[in-house]
Design a protein around this motif. Structure first.
Motif, PDB file in Angstrom:
ATOM      1  N   VAL A   1       0.847  -1.196   0.000  1.00 38.03           N
ATOM      2  CA  VAL A   1       0.000   0.000   0.000  1.00 38.03           C
ATOM      3  C   VAL A   1       0.883   1.247   0.000  1.00 38.03           C
ATOM      4  N   PHE A   2       0.491   2.236  -0.795  1.00 40.12           N
ATOM      5  CA  PHE A   2       1.295   3.454  -0.863  1.00 40.12           C
ATOM      6  C   PHE A   2       0.421   4.652  -1.214  1.00 40.12           C
ATOM      7  N   THR A   3       0.958   5.827  -0.944  1.00 33.92           N
ATOM      8  CA  THR A   3       0.344   7.075  -1.404  1.00 33.92           C
ATOM      9  C   THR A   3       1.160   7.594  -2.576  1.00 33.92           C
ATOM     10  N   TYR A   4       0.548   8.478  -3.373  1.00 34.49           N
ATOM     11  CA  TYR A   4       1.231   8.956  -4.582  1.00 34.49           C
ATOM     12  C   TYR A   4       1.065  10.462  -4.713  1.00 34.49           C
TER      13      TYR A   4
ATOM     14  N   PRO B   1       6.462   9.990  -5.350  1.00 35.62           N
ATOM     15  CA  PRO B   1       5.675   9.090  -6.196  1.00 35.62           C
ATOM     16  C   PRO B   1       5.186   7.823  -5.521  1.00 35.62           C
ATOM     17  N   MET B   2       5.959   7.219  -4.626  1.00 33.83           N
ATOM     18  CA  MET B   2       5.519   5.976  -4.000  1.00 33.83           C
ATOM     19  C   MET B   2       5.969   5.956  -2.546  1.00 33.83           C
ATOM     20  N   HIS B   3       5.095   6.444  -1.675  1.00 33.75           N
ATOM     21  CA  HIS B   3       5.400   6.476  -0.250  1.00 33.75           C
ATOM     22  C   HIS B   3       4.631   5.338   0.418  1.00 33.75           C
ATOM     23  N   PHE B   4       5.347   4.296   0.862  1.00 30.38           N
ATOM     24  CA  PHE B   4       4.694   3.106   1.395  1.00 30.38           C
ATOM     25  C   PHE B   4       4.081   3.386   2.762  1.00 30.38           C
ATOM     26  N   ALA B   5       2.916   2.792   2.986  1.00 32.18           N
ATOM     27  CA  ALA B   5       2.178   2.998   4.228  1.00 32.18           C
ATOM     28  C   ALA B   5       2.053   1.685   4.979  1.00 32.18           C
TER      29      ALA B   5
ATOM     30  N   GLY C   1      -6.700  18.486   2.409  1.00 33.48           N
ATOM     31  CA  GLY C   1      -5.619  17.747   3.035  1.00 33.48           C
ATOM     32  C   GLY C   1      -6.021  16.874   4.204  1.00 33.48           C
ATOM     33  N   GLN C   2      -7.314  16.768   4.500  1.00 35.60           N
ATOM     34  CA  GLN C   2      -7.768  16.003   5.645  1.00 35.60           C
ATOM     35  C   GLN C   2      -7.958  14.520   5.347  1.00 35.60           C
ATOM     36  N   LYS C   3      -8.067  14.165   4.077  1.00 42.39           N
ATOM     37  CA  LYS C   3      -8.267  12.767   3.687  1.00 42.39           C
ATOM     38  C   LYS C   3      -7.122  12.307   2.800  1.00 42.39           C
ATOM     39  N   GLN C   4      -6.913  11.007   2.768  1.00 40.39           N
ATOM     40  CA  GLN C   4      -5.765  10.463   2.056  1.00 40.39           C
ATOM     41  C   GLN C   4      -6.215   9.378   1.077  1.00 40.39           C
ATOM     42  N   ALA C   5      -5.652   9.414  -0.125  1.00 39.86           N
ATOM     43  CA  ALA C   5      -5.900   8.371  -1.123  1.00 39.86           C
ATOM     44  C   ALA C   5      -4.764   7.354  -1.059  1.00 39.86           C
ATOM     45  N   TYR C   6      -5.131   6.064  -0.992  1.00 36.71           N
ATOM     46  CA  TYR C   6      -4.146   4.990  -0.947  1.00 36.71           C
ATOM     47  C   TYR C   6      -4.287   4.114  -2.194  1.00 36.71           C
ATOM     48  N   PHE C   7      -3.148   3.646  -2.682  1.00 31.83           N
ATOM     49  CA  PHE C   7      -3.119   2.788  -3.868  1.00 31.83           C
ATOM     50  C   PHE C   7      -2.405   1.483  -3.522  1.00 31.83           C
ATOM     51  N   LEU C   8      -2.561   0.487  -4.406  1.00 32.88           N
ATOM     52  CA  LEU C   8      -1.969  -0.826  -4.166  1.00 32.88           C
ATOM     53  C   LEU C   8      -1.202  -1.285  -5.392  1.00 32.88           C
TER      54      LEU C   8
END
Length: 499
Positions: free
Chosen positions: A204-207, A212-216, A445-452
């Protein structure tokens, strides 16, 4: 005593250390009763031993089972296999998620030519229009199942989900001659996502353009969250616990929309062709931007000059300008003059008894109808817009729409974590950046989108995990297995104790 310690003690009792027989030093090939019991996490499902699991980022290694290309070259092989170094149990099933555009396949294979135990989860997709290629590949896996996963002929079954699990059910059974167990699509999506969030590192990461790819890493409590699954269409699910979910919204403007429209407007022959063109396009040549209207930013309401004010908003104006230029350069001459003379000749033959004034009126009418729709002018206008620019514009339009709807649904239901999945994304930078920016912009900026990294395989992995081996339920282990919440609680306590 933790599950890992429990497995280690059992291995020593069985004469094994670190997955190897103490006497011979060879990799273990049998699975102990204790290990079988400890791999059950939920009634009706099997736990994959994920201890030490990691995503294989290197290119495919020699000897990795099952070829990368399917029959006819219609398949797409993910190089991001998941290595499971400590899973030794035999796996006698494969899973497929058949959607409107793509069929996604997941299967387990032992490491060919390896002296170590364990194996891999493999990922492969096929265009649904070529479902027979996917079935043929599954038949190949069936023929090779003993070498691939250690299961005997006749043991293999197919776990299927998605709309195609109903549409192609009979065809799969007849061609493969195996059991096909159908599972609920939405439930499989949630099971698959929970598995990726909690069990697979660096999944899982944010972009963003700057990162570009910050792992969570998963928090102690991963619920509630929203899943936005973008396939041919889009479904939005509010997930409040394991297998506890509600579909709260969606939109018909998804990956199928992009694929369909660009199939009409561009020469692209596949979804990947469209994404590749979009990567090289310039949407400002097609979209009307805030700067085109104001000449600068609209800072008062937070809009940059590069913000899209109207998708495809420049097309009509530029088309008119191009047609006018074509006319000024003689766009209505040559062929158009010849057509006019032919029409005048035909008209004079048919109206020999009419007056010259009536004949002139008859010949002038087609000229007036023809002038605004000159084929030469239209071709000149179309040449102003490249396939790459059109692709990028439409990709932005659909992604922005999905991102804003997702934000609104998360706002209504009070959700701060939003996971985007589905084969529409395909790790495409422009898509992820647009979705991530939309969530960040609208939520301030209060919500975050996560990608896989395996975003298109949530349903297939969920179906894979739901398989219930017929001979594993006789020891009462279904009732003793710990669930996802218990594992997260244990991890939290261990982390606190170690700090």
């Amino acid at each position: 005593m933790t599950g890992d310690t429990y497995q280690a003690d059992a291995a020593i009792e069985d004469g094994e250390v670190d997955g190897k027989n103490v006497a011979t030093g060879r990799p273990r090939t049998m699975t102990s009763t204790t290990e079988i019991d400890s791999t059950i996490i939920h009634p009706g499902s099997v736990r994959i031993n994920v201890k030490g699991a990691f995503i294989v980022d290197t290119p495919e290694e020699p000897g990795t089972p099952a070829g990368a290309s399917g029959p006819g070259g219609s398949s797409y092989h993910e190089t991001k296999d998941i290595r499971l170094p400590n899973h030794t149990a035999v796996i006698s099933h494969i899973a497929v998620d058949i959607g409107g555009s793509l069929a996604k396949l997941v299967y387990f294979s032992r490491e060919a030519h390896s002296t170590e135990p364990g194996g891999r989860l493999n990922f492969q997709s096929f265009e649904t229009d070529r479902i027979d290629d996917c079935i043929e590949f599954m038949r190949h896996l069936k023929d090779k199942q003993l070498a691939l996963n250690g299961s005997r002929p006749g043991e293999l079954c197919v776990m299927a989900t998605g709309g195609g699990s109903y549409k192609y059910y009979d065809r799969i059974r007849q061609r493969l001659g195996v059991d096909v167990l159908r599972e609920d699509e939405m439930e499989c999506l949630i099971i698959g996502l929970d598995f990726f969030i909690t069990e697979i590192p660096r999944e899982v990461f944010t972009y963003s353009e700057t990162d570009p790819m910050h792992f969570a890493s998963p928090s102690i409590d991963i619920y509630p969250y929203m899943l936005v699954n973008i396939g041919s269409g889009v479904s939005m699910l509010r997930v409040s616990g394991p297998r506890t979910y509600e579909r709260v919204g969606g939109t018909s403007l998804g990956g199928g929309t992009l694929w369909g429209i660009l199939s009409l407007l561009t020469p692209a022959e596949s979804f990947d062709d469209m994404l590749d063109m979009a990567a090289h396009g310039d949407n400002s040549k097609v979209d009307m931007l805030v700067g085109d209207i104001y000449g600068t930013d609209y800072g008062k309401i937070g809009l940059k000059s590069t913000t899209i004010a109207s998708s495809f908003g420049k097309v009509f104006r530029m088309k008119r300008e191009a047609e006018n230029e074509a006319e000024d350069m003689g766009g209505l001459s040559n062929g158009d003059d010849q057509n006019r003379r032919q029409q005048q000749s035909q008209s004079s033959e048919q109206t020999t008894t009419t007056s010259s004034a009536a004949a002139a009126a008859a010949t002038s009418e087609p000229t007036q109808q023809q002038r605004p729709t000159s084929s030469r002018a239209s071709e000149y206008a179309r040449s102003r817009f490249s396939s790459a620019d059109i692709s990028r514009s439409l990709l932005y339009a659909i992604s922005n729409n999905i991102g804003q709807i997702a934000y609104l649904q998360s706002q209504v239901h009070g959700l701060s974590r939003i996971y985007f999945g589905g084969s529409f994304i395909r790790g495409h930078p422009q898509t992820m950046n647009t979705l991530g920016y939309a969530i960040k912009f609208w939520s301030k900026g209060q919500k975050q989108a996560y990608f896989l990294r395996h975003e298109g395989y949530l349903g297939a992995v969920g179906a894979f995990l739901k398989h219930q081996p017929r001979n594993w339920g006789r020891r009462g282990s279904f009732e003793t297995g710990d669930g996802l919440e218990e594992r997260l609680r244990v991890r939290s306590e261990e982390a606190i104790a170690g700090s």
